[in-house]
Design an enzyme around this catalytic site. Structure first.
Site, PDB file in Angstrom:
ATOM      1  N   CYS A 288       3.506   5.356   2.101  1.00  0.00           N
ATOM      2  CA  CYS A 288       4.607   5.317   3.057  1.00  0.00           C
ATOM      3  C   CYS A 288       5.549   6.466   2.756  1.00  0.00           C
ATOM      4  CB  CYS A 288       5.364   4.009   2.920  1.00  0.00           C
ATOM      5  SG  CYS A 288       4.284   2.607   3.150  1.00  0.00           S
TER       6      CYS A 288
ATOM      7  N   TYR B  35      -7.987  -1.805   5.462  1.00  0.00           N
ATOM      8  CA  TYR B  35      -6.933  -2.102   4.483  1.00  0.00           C
ATOM      9  C   TYR B  35      -6.856  -3.589   4.142  1.00  0.00           C
ATOM     10  CZ  TYR B  35      -2.154  -1.757   2.549  1.00  0.00           C
ATOM     11  OH  TYR B  35      -1.034  -1.805   1.758  1.00  0.00           O
TER      12      TYR B  35
ATOM     13  N   HIS C 102      -2.137  -5.328  -1.129  1.00  0.00           N
ATOM     14  CA  HIS C 102      -0.684  -5.447  -1.234  1.00  0.00           C
ATOM     15  C   HIS C 102      -0.107  -6.734  -0.669  1.00  0.00           C
ATOM     16  CE1 HIS C 102      -1.065  -0.897  -1.569  1.00  0.00           C
ATOM     17  NE2 HIS C 102      -0.675  -1.348  -2.735  1.00  0.00           N
TER      18      HIS C 102
ATOM     19  N   ASP D  78       1.464  -2.677  -7.887  1.00  0.00           N
ATOM     20  CA  ASP D  78       0.660  -1.465  -7.707  1.00  0.00           C
ATOM     21  C   ASP D  78       1.478  -0.218  -8.047  1.00  0.00           C
ATOM     22  OD1 ASP D  78      -1.494   0.115  -6.939  1.00  0.00           O
ATOM     23  OD2 ASP D  78      -0.897   0.163  -4.842  1.00  0.00           O
TER      24      ASP D  78
END
Ligand code: ADP
Ligand code: SF4
Length: 694
Positions: free
Chosen positions: A31, A171, A174, A267
């Site tokens: 991001c 994906y 997370h 992470d």
């Protein structure tokens, strides 16, 4: 310079299904707070990574349907054909340098409230929305929703192909996407073939992996980005159990595995909580269960650690987000045999914080991050000097060091004067506090770069007065004299000094860093700063045998560190260290009676409490601007002496983050001898195509 042959392995091409990366450097999706809102900035940032040698460069999370609307966060979107063109712009910027471009297709499910699209969020089961504790819920997806979901994902993969991407990332990570919610026993209460057994909970992910392979797999690589452990024991996914079994079930379906741990705060752990390569222990099994290439992340900045991870059979590609932000040219520096030039990430997560704040990311080490298009700043290049000016930089903290470094690079004659016996200012001092050693990289990178610059002279133990500056004979004066912590409790919660708090009775962070200590006995740290300083001083004092209590007027400890993803880790560490944490407390007065007493106001009960002991005040800083004020008091004398400009930068101008001081130093060096119109916006902006009422 020739490359050390030990590092040759990093430049092997790797096949990912039908496509091949030029090397093993993989910029994983990250991001950046630019995305679809500031597309030109995002495109130039990604292009810079390609120029710097990253072999595969990916988008951030790209929401593939308007039922996944992550507003107010700024990511990319592939909602319809109109999104193809700006994403194709990123592909072009990446292809220009021969790198592969990847897109991470994301559906955030009940992680998002759909604030902009106003659709009802969806997920495997009825669940409250996670983001911001939004008081609404996601509805359970029925079979038609699942068919729709698969079609939306497939359509987005086809659009990605049209945009020119080489790789699609499916994906599953997370703890924030629909596939992870389906896999999670905590989130999935279904009783149909998408709930219950591991095979059922993985079904949707398997389906979208296969759908993607069928739709675009003939020409595009398909990567599974998968979290194998949630670091919550048997409450969540564990790599020894279902994490491994899930990998085994899907092992050969994708063309590559990009594995990590979850959630994002695990992470992207900061250097305060995890060293380089910290994910290896969780993912080392993956290569034993698949023949496909494997990658992980772990803040890799050292080529030796990268080579070891490959040679030890843990990974085939080196995944990196933060190291690529701190140094977009990391791969090329290794390739060209100059790894000492790498601007190593310090693991502070300021980049993450800006994304969390929905603004273009900033980096403590790389002041050009997000300025590639906006200001035209290149991380490795700066214009040559246009005059033969001599610049005196006073103060060698992050602001002064970066100014001197970049001015030196431009070719100016630079003198850097520092009052203390060591360079680095607050970075040197703070890096000696618990957990912050890596922060010294801010100083070390710049000193290494300046080592061979004959046009930059450095003087230690040179505390300059206004008269000395005047006599020095420089053309430009750059004041980077830093800031000093207050003692009197004034800050966010208190506008006036707290009775009894003054420099005799109270220690500040500067005092602690100078080696001063409270008297033996209990110590209260008053944290009205809300970042790291209160906590690290607590860790330091408790390790030295003090009984420590941290109080804060906020509802949680180290409130601002929510943005750096550290808050949970900090709270846990402080509690484990035996520190008492009291929230919603303000200091009313400090007295010396009975060896020291601190009267607190509990803002929940409005009652007063008395704690024994002494106090360390962590509230705010004041600029060290005596030198500037002294020069101003000299009236015309500086200009009569030939001084063309006197400027303050960094903490002595406005106390803030190290990242801000570094940026100010960089900006100063870029702007010297240029005409800056302060009435004009100093950067380019993206303007929207407006209908203007038509
Ligand atoms: P910043 O974050 O803005 O770079 P720092 O506090 O890290 O600020 O660094 C400021 C540095 O300036 C400190 O190392 C301090 O010793 C030095 N300094 C302050 N006043 C003077 C002065 N008059 N002469 C030389 N050095 C100074
Ligand atoms: Fe690394 Fe900090 Fe820069 Fe992020 S902001 S890339 S963590 S140095």
């Amino acid at each position: 310079m020739t490359r050390d042959p030990r590092y040759d392995i990093l430049f092997d091409p790797i096949k990912i299904g039908p496509v091949t990366t030029p090397n093993r450097f993989y910029q994983v999706p990250h991001c950046n707070g630019m995305g679809h809102v500031y597309p030109d900035s995002m495109i130039a940032m990604r292009g810079m990574k390609a120029e710097g040698g990253w072999g595969m460069i990916c988008t951030e999370q790209c929401d593939f349907h308007h039922t996944s609307d992550i507003t107010p966060f700024t990511e990319t979107r592939m909602w319809d054909d109109a999104d193809i063109s700006y994403l194709a712009g990123m592909v072009n910027a990446v292809h220009k340098y021969g790198s592969l471009a990847g897109i991470e297709l994301t559906h955030s499910g009940h992680n998002v409230a759909n604030l902009y699209s106003r659709e009802v969020p969806i997920g495997p089961s009825h669940r409250p929305v996670c983001a911001h504790n939004f008081p609404g819920q996601a509805r359970t997806m029925d079979k038609q929703d699942i068919r729709d979901f698969r079609r939306w994902h497939r359509n987005a993969a086809l659009r990605s192909k049209e945009a020119g991407f080489d790789v699609v990332i499916v994906y599953h990570g997370h703890d924030g996407t629909i596939p992870t919610y389906f896999l999670s026993k905590r989130q999935n209460q279904r009783t149909d073939e998408y709930g219950g057994s591991l095979e059922n909970r993985l079904r949707l992910y398997r389906e979208i992996l296969e759908d993607t392979k069928n739709a675009v797999g003939d020409t595009m690589g398909v990567i599974s980005r998968f979290a194998v452990d949630e670091m919550m024991g048997s409450e969540g996914l564990e790599w020894e159990n279902e994490g491994r079994e899930a990998l085994e079930m899907l092992a050969e379906i994708p063309d590559m595995w990009d594995v990590n741990i979850s959630d994002w705060s695990n992470d992207s752990m900061t250097s305060r909580f995890a060293p380089e390569g910290f994910q290896e222990e969780y993912v080392r099994f993956v290569k034993q269960v698949t023949t496909k290439p494997v990658s992980t992340v772990g803040r890799y900045t050292s080529p030796d650690a990268m080579v070891a991870a490959i040679k030890n059979g843990i990974v085939d590609l080196i995944g990196a987000a933060r190291p690529s932000i701190a140094d977009p040219f990391l791969p090329n520096k290794i390739k060209e045999g100059r790894p000492e030039d790498i601007r190593e990430c310090i693991g502070c997560n300021i980049c993450v914080a800006w994304d969390m704040l929905s603004a273009p990311i900033r980096c403590t080490q790389n002041p050009t991050m997000s300025e590639e298009w906006r200001k035209g700043w290149h991380p490795e290049q700066i214009a040559e000097k246009t005059t033969d000016s001599h610049v005196l930089v006073v103060g060698s903290g992050p602001a002064g060091l970066e100014a001197a470094h970049q001015l030196g690079k431009r070719g100016y004659q630079v003198t850097l004067a520092e009052a203390r016996s060591e360079l680095g200012g607050r970075v040197t001092r703070e890096s000696q506090l618990p957990g912050l050693a890596t922060w010294a990289r801010v100083r070390d990178y710049r000193l290494e770069q300046m080592r061979e610059m004959t046009n930059v002279e450095t003087y230690l133990e040179s505390e300059l007065t206004a008269e000395e500056v005047l006599e020095f004979g420089a053309d430009h004066i750059c004041l980077a004299t830093g800031a000093t912590w207050r003692h009197d409790g004034v800050g966010r919660a208190n506008r006036a000094p707290i009775p009894g708090m003054n420099s005799d009775s109270v220690l500040s962070p500067d005092d602690i860093m100078d080696g001063k200590r409270p008297p033996e006995g209990p110590v209260v740290i008053f944290d009205d700063d809300h970042y790291y300083m209160g906590g690290v001083i607590g860790e330091l004092l408790v390790a030295e045998g003090y009984s420590v209590t941290i109080i804060t007027p906020e509802a949680i400890i180290a409130d601002w560190t929510q943005y750096t993803l550290e808050q949970g880790h900090i709270e846990k560490r402080l509690k484990q260290a035996g520190i008492t944490l009291l929230t919603r407390r303000n200091v009313v007065r400090v007295s010396r009676e009975s060896g020291g007493e601190i009267t607190l106001l509990n803002t929940l009960t409005d009652g007063q409490e008395i704690l024994p002991g002494s106090i360390v005040s962590v509230t705010m800083r004041l600029p060290n601007d005596d030198l500037y004020n002294g020069l101003m008091e000299l009236g015309d004398a500086p200009s009569d002496a030939g001084i063309k400009s006197i400027k303050r930068i960094g903490d002595c101008y406005g106390p803030s983050l190290i990242a801000s001081a570094n940026y100010e130093g960089h900006k100063y060096a870029r702007e010297l001898d240029t005409n800056v119109d302060i009435d004009d916006v100093p950067f380019k902006r993206n303007h929207h195509n407006l209908e203007l009422g038509g």
